[in-house]
Design a protein around this motif. Structure first.
Motif, mmCIF file in Angstrom:
data_model
loop_
_atom_site.group_PDB
_atom_site.id
_atom_site.type_symbol
_atom_site.label_atom_id
_atom_site.label_comp_id
_atom_site.label_asym_id
_atom_site.label_seq_id
_atom_site.Cartn_x
_atom_site.Cartn_y
_atom_site.Cartn_z
ATOM 1 N N GLU A 185 1.590 -7.983 -7.542
ATOM 2 C CA GLU A 185 0.617 -7.091 -8.156
ATOM 3 C C GLU A 185 1.272 -5.779 -8.586
ATOM 4 O OE1 GLU A 185 -2.582 -8.990 -8.849
ATOM 5 O OE2 GLU A 185 -2.879 -6.817 -8.855
ATOM 6 N N PHE A 186 2.096 -5.229 -7.707
ATOM 7 C CA PHE A 186 2.718 -3.943 -8.012
ATOM 8 C C PHE A 186 3.850 -4.056 -9.031
ATOM 9 C CE2 PHE A 186 0.491 -2.337 -4.316
ATOM 10 C CZ PHE A 186 0.268 -1.011 -4.647
ATOM 11 N N ALA A 202 3.108 -8.899 -15.837
ATOM 12 C CA ALA A 202 3.470 -7.509 -15.607
ATOM 13 C C ALA A 202 2.686 -6.981 -14.410
ATOM 14 C CB ALA A 202 3.146 -6.675 -16.843
ATOM 15 N N GLY A 203 3.300 -6.106 -13.640
ATOM 16 C CA GLY A 203 2.613 -5.519 -12.490
ATOM 17 C C GLY A 203 1.991 -4.181 -12.835
ATOM 18 N N LEU A 204 1.434 -3.549 -11.812
ATOM 19 C CA LEU A 204 0.742 -2.280 -12.015
ATOM 20 C C LEU A 204 1.681 -1.179 -12.509
ATOM 21 C CD1 LEU A 204 -1.373 -2.532 -8.767
ATOM 22 C CD2 LEU A 204 -2.277 -2.564 -11.100
ATOM 23 N N PHE A 205 2.929 -1.196 -12.020
ATOM 24 C CA PHE A 205 3.884 -0.182 -12.476
ATOM 25 C C PHE A 205 4.126 -0.292 -13.982
ATOM 26 C CE2 PHE A 205 4.896 0.806 -8.127
ATOM 27 C CZ PHE A 205 5.377 2.105 -8.185
ATOM 28 N N GLN A 206 4.277 -1.526 -14.449
ATOM 29 C CA GLN A 206 4.486 -1.684 -15.888
ATOM 30 C C GLN A 206 3.235 -1.279 -16.659
ATOM 31 O OE1 GLN A 206 5.523 -4.297 -13.650
ATOM 32 N NE2 GLN A 206 7.005 -5.573 -14.749
ATOM 33 N N ALA A 207 2.073 -1.621 -16.095
ATOM 34 C CA ALA A 207 0.818 -1.265 -16.770
ATOM 35 C C ALA A 207 0.678 0.256 -16.873
ATOM 36 C CB ALA A 207 -0.370 -1.852 -16.014
ATOM 37 N N GLN A 226 5.416 -0.427 1.863
ATOM 38 C CA GLN A 226 5.763 0.999 1.836
ATOM 39 C C GLN A 226 7.241 1.186 1.502
ATOM 40 O OE1 GLN A 226 4.497 3.021 5.398
ATOM 41 N NE2 GLN A 226 2.501 2.026 5.384
ATOM 42 N N VAL A 227 8.079 0.329 2.076
ATOM 43 C CA VAL A 227 9.514 0.408 1.821
ATOM 44 C C VAL A 227 9.783 0.175 0.337
ATOM 45 C CG1 VAL A 227 11.772 -0.530 2.418
ATOM 46 C CG2 VAL A 227 9.921 -0.578 4.096
ATOM 47 N N LYS A 228 9.163 -0.871 -0.203
ATOM 48 C CA LYS A 228 9.413 -1.225 -1.609
ATOM 49 C C LYS A 228 8.893 -0.158 -2.551
ATOM 50 C CE LYS A 228 10.204 -5.949 -1.073
ATOM 51 N NZ LYS A 228 9.673 -7.208 -0.617
ATOM 52 N N LEU A 229 7.762 0.392 -2.182
ATOM 53 C CA LEU A 229 7.166 1.416 -3.023
ATOM 54 C C LEU A 229 8.041 2.668 -3.059
ATOM 55 C CD1 LEU A 229 4.542 1.494 -4.573
ATOM 56 C CD2 LEU A 229 3.601 2.870 -2.730
ATOM 57 N N LEU A 230 8.541 3.042 -1.895
ATOM 58 C CA LEU A 230 9.395 4.217 -1.812
ATOM 59 C C LEU A 230 10.606 4.044 -2.733
ATOM 60 C CD1 LEU A 230 10.106 6.921 -0.430
ATOM 61 C CD2 LEU A 230 11.442 5.596 1.197
ATOM 62 N N ARG A 231 11.172 2.853 -2.679
ATOM 63 C CA ARG A 231 12.333 2.572 -3.512
ATOM 64 C C ARG A 231 11.988 2.716 -4.984
ATOM 65 N NH1 ARG A 231 17.214 0.452 -4.169
ATOM 66 N NH2 ARG A 231 16.916 -0.771 -6.042
ATOM 67 N N ALA A 232 10.869 2.132 -5.363
ATOM 68 C CA ALA A 232 10.459 2.180 -6.773
ATOM 69 C C ALA A 232 10.252 3.623 -7.229
ATOM 70 C CB ALA A 232 9.169 1.381 -6.970
ATOM 71 N N ILE A 233 9.640 4.417 -6.355
ATOM 72 C CA ILE A 233 9.357 5.798 -6.728
ATOM 73 C C ILE A 233 10.656 6.592 -6.842
ATOM 74 C CG2 ILE A 233 8.270 7.939 -5.963
ATOM 75 C CD1 ILE A 233 6.092 6.228 -4.650
ATOM 76 N N GLN A 234 11.568 6.358 -5.887
ATOM 77 C CA GLN A 234 12.814 7.117 -5.907
ATOM 78 C C GLN A 234 13.731 6.708 -7.049
ATOM 79 O OE1 GLN A 234 14.532 7.031 -2.026
ATOM 80 N NE2 GLN A 234 13.409 8.861 -1.429
ATOM 81 N N GLU A 235 13.828 5.417 -7.276
ATOM 82 C CA GLU A 235 14.754 4.943 -8.301
ATOM 83 C C GLU A 235 14.134 4.972 -9.687
ATOM 84 O OE1 GLU A 235 17.883 4.234 -7.518
ATOM 85 O OE2 GLU A 235 17.368 4.734 -5.430
ATOM 86 N N LYS A 236 12.821 5.171 -9.746
ATOM 87 C CA LYS A 236 12.099 5.092 -11.015
ATOM 88 C C LYS A 236 12.394 3.780 -11.728
ATOM 89 C CE LYS A 236 11.548 10.023 -11.689
ATOM 90 N NZ LYS A 236 11.815 11.209 -12.442
ATOM 91 N N GLU A 246 16.612 -4.918 -12.573
ATOM 92 C CA GLU A 246 15.572 -3.914 -12.431
ATOM 93 C C GLU A 246 15.121 -3.414 -13.793
ATOM 94 O OE1 GLU A 246 16.112 -0.904 -9.543
ATOM 95 O OE2 GLU A 246 15.950 -2.489 -8.027
ATOM 96 N N VAL A 247 13.888 -2.996 -13.868
ATOM 97 C CA VAL A 247 13.325 -2.460 -15.103
ATOM 98 C C VAL A 247 12.969 -0.999 -14.846
ATOM 99 C CG1 VAL A 247 11.600 -2.908 -16.894
ATOM 100 C CG2 VAL A 247 12.082 -4.662 -15.154
ATOM 101 N N PRO A 248 13.433 -0.100 -15.740
ATOM 102 C CA PRO A 248 13.058 1.307 -15.528
ATOM 103 C C PRO A 248 11.574 1.532 -15.837
ATOM 104 C CG PRO A 248 14.370 1.064 -17.520
ATOM 105 C CD PRO A 248 14.292 -0.287 -16.899
ATOM 106 N N VAL A 249 10.927 2.359 -15.035
ATOM 107 C CA VAL A 249 9.529 2.707 -15.319
ATOM 108 C C VAL A 249 9.352 4.209 -15.188
ATOM 109 C CG1 VAL A 249 8.304 0.576 -14.713
ATOM 110 C CG2 VAL A 249 8.962 2.173 -12.909
ATOM 111 N N ASP A 250 8.433 4.731 -15.985
ATOM 112 C CA ASP A 250 8.175 6.164 -16.000
ATOM 113 C C ASP A 250 6.715 6.380 -15.636
ATOM 114 O OD1 ASP A 250 7.924 8.876 -16.701
ATOM 115 O OD2 ASP A 250 7.528 8.370 -18.800
ATOM 116 N N VAL A 251 6.450 6.563 -14.343
ATOM 117 C CA VAL A 251 5.061 6.775 -13.928
ATOM 118 C C VAL A 251 4.946 8.015 -13.054
ATOM 119 C CG1 VAL A 251 4.315 4.356 -13.963
ATOM 120 C CG2 VAL A 251 5.313 5.280 -11.895
ATOM 121 N N ARG A 252 3.819 8.667 -13.202
ATOM 122 C CA ARG A 252 3.517 9.756 -12.271
ATOM 123 C C ARG A 252 2.676 9.152 -11.150
ATOM 124 N NH1 ARG A 252 0.204 15.473 -12.912
ATOM 125 N NH2 ARG A 252 1.040 16.333 -10.978
ATOM 126 N N ILE A 253 2.995 9.524 -9.908
ATOM 127 C CA ILE A 253 2.282 8.955 -8.770
ATOM 128 C C ILE A 253 1.276 9.955 -8.202
ATOM 129 C CG2 ILE A 253 2.510 8.040 -6.415
ATOM 130 C CD1 ILE A 253 3.795 6.147 -8.289
#
Ligand SMILES: Nc1ncnc2c1ncn2[C@@H]1O[C@H](COP(=O)(O)OP(=O)(O)O)[C@@H](O)[C@H]1O
Ligand SMILES: [Mg+2]
Length: 425
Positions: A185-186, A202-207, A226-236, A246-253
């Protein structure tokens, strides 16, 4: 060179002193600063610009992995940060969004009226001011407050009033996503990565790419996510399930929960590092009981809305009914007020809502419950109480379990578990 290729005029300054002089002579749409300058600290430059040129966003350039510096910069009021070595695509994204702040300003006329945060209480005024400021930054905001107090509405407004307004706002109720599907989902998945994955998804980050991801009830995220999310947020960037790269994403959390997240951190149920990362700026939305002055305006607003939707005359609130609303404790906050008025609207006669139409539950808030002192064991007594509360919530939400869970302030999973335990079908 990258910025110039984007047709942006670039001035450089070798140190803080030179920067201050240039700022005094020119008007800038964006400033980048390093953390350590030959004659001072980049954080001080952020403060200087905030004070004298509040319309110029500042982005901090930080050493790779120095999350503390990045967060300090955001807390000081930096617009965003980039870490070295600078990823050029990220740099371009940052600049594009930041420049919209300038051009977007005038087109930001009041959006749909359903998205306005009402209330003339001091607390609500402060929140509205804060929203405008936070909308101009990319810092993660953690919104705390009881269920139904308006957290999601606040998150939408932070998005709508900022440079990402024309991009998606993607809310996700972290408690409502089944565990097994969470990663997909994410982050999305590749075709064939598991049984049932018949196409790429596509997951929520891509959306939310280019926009805002709103993590609602973030406390309900299981630890492995939580671990995976932290990684996604840090690595963007994210890796879809079954994907090699990996696919780059540009999201504000933005995130919210009605639970006490710092307590959960202490109890080891929520990761400290993720908490630290999403809770850069905290915004607390007070419950309705703390701002009773807002009740009449909110009631009036909801009645207008309900009547309009029904295509009927707007009913009047009797004085007695108004009084009763002011004296009620609203454990379900603004959402409960809206539900009560909706029900009253269907019950009332002669276009007047009387006290009885409100069907306010007996307020158990201030006085003690009548605990029966017969031989009923405590467990079964509590079970009955729980059952009653759940049934009420289910009725109120027209048997929509997600909505009922929200009303009760528990996660969807917790509700499902309790329904099973109590044998409610
Ligand atoms: N200050 C407010 N003005 C107008 N409507 C509000 C306000 N606060 C909450 N609402 C409405 O009340 C309902 C519940 O708000 P929501 O943001 O979903 O609460 P939470 O996310 O805290 O549970 C929504 O329909 C929302 O639009
Ligand atoms: Mg909510």
């Amino acid at each position: 060179m990258t910025l110039e290729r984007m047709d942006i005029i670039v001035h450089t300054a070798a140190d803080m002193d030179a920067a201050k002089k240039q700022l005094a002579c020119n008007e800038y749409d964006l400033c980048f600063t390093d953390m350590k300058l030959p004659d001072g600290d980049g954080l001080n430059l952020i403060k200087h610009i905030q004070l004298h040129y509040p319309n110029t966003p500042v982005a901090m350039i930080t050493a790779h992995g120095n999350m503390e510096a990045a967060i300090a910069a955001l807390k000081t009021g930096a617009y965003d940060f980039v870490s070295k070595p600078v990823d050029l695509q990220m740099l371009r994204n940052l600049v594009t969004t930041a420049l919209k702040l300038k051009h977007g300003e005038t087109s930001q006329v009041e959006r749909r009226s359903r998205d306005t945060l009402l209330g003339e209480s001091e607390q609500m005024r402060k929140i509205r001011n804060k929203i405008v400021k936070l909308a101009r930054s990319q810092a993660p905001v953690y919104i705390s407050g009881a269920s139904g107090s308006g957290k999601e509405l606040v998150a939408r407004l932070i998005h709508d009033k900022g440079p990402r307004a024309d991009t998606p706002f993607v809310p996700v109720n972290c408690g409502a996503v089944p565990q097994e599907l969470m990663e997909s989902e994410f982050f999305g998945h590749k075709k064939g990565s598991f049984t049932g994955a018949n196409t790429d998804k596509a997951g929520l980050f891509q959306a939310a790419d280019g926009g805002t991801l709103f993590l609602d009830e973030v406390a309900d995220l299981p630890l492995h996510m939580q671990v995976k999310l932290l990684r996604a947020i840090q690595e963007k960037s994210i890796r879809p399930v079954g994907a090699q790269t990996e696919v780059p994403v540009d999201v504000r959390i933005l995130s919210a929960t009605h639970k006490n997240l710092s307590q959960l951190v202490e109890a080891g149920e929520f990761r400290q590092d993720l908490f630290y990362r999403i809770n850069v700026i905290e915004l607390r939305v007070p419950g309705l009981q703390e701002r009773k002055d807002d009740i009449p305006q909110l009631a009036d607003h909801f009645l207008t809305k309900i009547a309009q939707q029904a295509g009927l005359e707007k009913p009047r609130l009797s004085n007695e009914a108004r009084e009763a609303l002011l004296n009620y404790s609203f454990p379900g906050n603004v959402r409960e007020l809206e539900n009560i008025l909706e029900r009253a609207f269907t019950l009332c006669e002669d276009d007047t809502i009387n006290k009885e139409d409100l069907q306010l539950p007996a307020d158990t808030h201030n006085h003690n419950h009548d605990i029966p002192m017969d031989d009923q064991p405590l467990d079964s007594f509590l079970g009955d109480q729980e059952k009653e509360a759940i049934q009420k919530a289910l009725e109120q939400s027209k048997y929509n379990k997600t909505a009922a869970a929200k009303l009760l302030g528990i996660s969807f999973r917790q509700l499902r578990y309790r329904l099973k335990k109590l044998g409610i079908d």
